[in-house]
Structures are given as structure tokens and as C-alpha cells.
Design a protein around this motif. Sequence first.
Motif, short mmCIF file in Angstrom:
data_model
loop_
_atom_site.label_atom_id
_atom_site.label_comp_id
_atom_site.label_asym_id
_atom_site.label_seq_id
_atom_site.Cartn_x
_atom_site.Cartn_y
_atom_site.Cartn_z
N LYS A 1 -4.71 4.98 1.58
CA LYS A 1 -4.54 3.66 0.97
C LYS A 1 -4.39 3.77 -0.55
O LYS A 1 -3.56 3.08 -1.15
CB LYS A 1 -5.71 2.75 1.33
N ASN A 2 -5.17 4.64 -1.17
CA ASN A 2 -5.14 4.78 -2.63
C ASN A 2 -3.94 5.55 -3.14
O ASN A 2 -3.46 5.29 -4.24
CB ASN A 2 -6.42 5.46 -3.12
N ASN A 3 -3.46 6.52 -2.37
CA ASN A 3 -2.40 7.40 -2.86
C ASN A 3 -1.00 7.00 -2.42
O ASN A 3 -0.02 7.36 -3.08
CB ASN A 3 -2.68 8.84 -2.43
N ALA A 4 -0.86 6.28 -1.34
CA ALA A 4 0.46 5.98 -0.79
C ALA A 4 1.31 5.11 -1.71
O ALA A 4 2.52 5.29 -1.80
CB ALA A 4 0.33 5.35 0.58
N ALA A 5 0.69 4.17 -2.38
CA ALA A 5 1.46 3.25 -3.22
C ALA A 5 2.21 3.96 -4.34
O ALA A 5 3.30 3.53 -4.73
CB ALA A 5 0.53 2.18 -3.79
N GLU A 6 1.68 5.03 -4.85
CA GLU A 6 2.29 5.76 -5.96
C GLU A 6 3.03 7.02 -5.52
O GLU A 6 3.62 7.71 -6.35
CB GLU A 6 1.22 6.13 -6.98
N ALA A 7 2.99 7.33 -4.23
CA ALA A 7 3.59 8.58 -3.75
C ALA A 7 5.11 8.54 -3.83
O ALA A 7 5.74 7.53 -3.55
CB ALA A 7 3.16 8.84 -2.31
N LYS A 8 5.69 9.65 -4.24
CA LYS A 8 7.14 9.81 -4.27
C LYS A 8 7.63 10.26 -2.90
O LYS A 8 6.89 10.88 -2.15
CB LYS A 8 7.54 10.87 -5.30
N VAL A 9 8.87 9.96 -2.61
CA VAL A 9 9.51 10.47 -1.40
C VAL A 9 10.30 11.70 -1.80
O VAL A 9 11.15 11.64 -2.69
CB VAL A 9 10.44 9.41 -0.76
N VAL A 10 10.02 12.83 -1.15
CA VAL A 10 10.72 14.08 -1.43
C VAL A 10 11.51 14.45 -0.19
O VAL A 10 10.93 14.70 0.88
CB VAL A 10 9.74 15.21 -1.80
#
Length: 63
Positions: A47-56
Amino acid sequence: MAGKFEVYEDKAGKYRFRLKAGNGEIIAVGEAYETKASALKGVESVKNNAAEAKVVDMTAAAA
């Protein structure tokens, strides 16, 4: 309907979580955890990391 995280115990007695979309489709799964508390921490991490995660894109077709 919004998506939801489900925390459950698998057949081996380990705790896991899955993320389900509003239509009930499973869209993500977590690893096996020894404790329910650890599985819940895994949910919070997603929940905390997904919002800022990049798609590679790791496919050979990436441009």
C-alpha cells in the motif's frame, strides 16, 4: 466496489495475502509469511510503495 486485500492461511500453515479488484479478480499475490503480523506488514508495504512505484518493461519488445 473498491478492491480489497485478503489475508489468509494456506494449506502449509503459512500466511499470505492477495489483492482483489472490485470485480473479485485476483490482481496481485504476496509471498508466504510465518506469521499473520508479517503478512499484514506485507500488505502495508504494498500500500505504501505502490503509489510511487515505476513500471519497468523487462520484455524484449521494450522500446
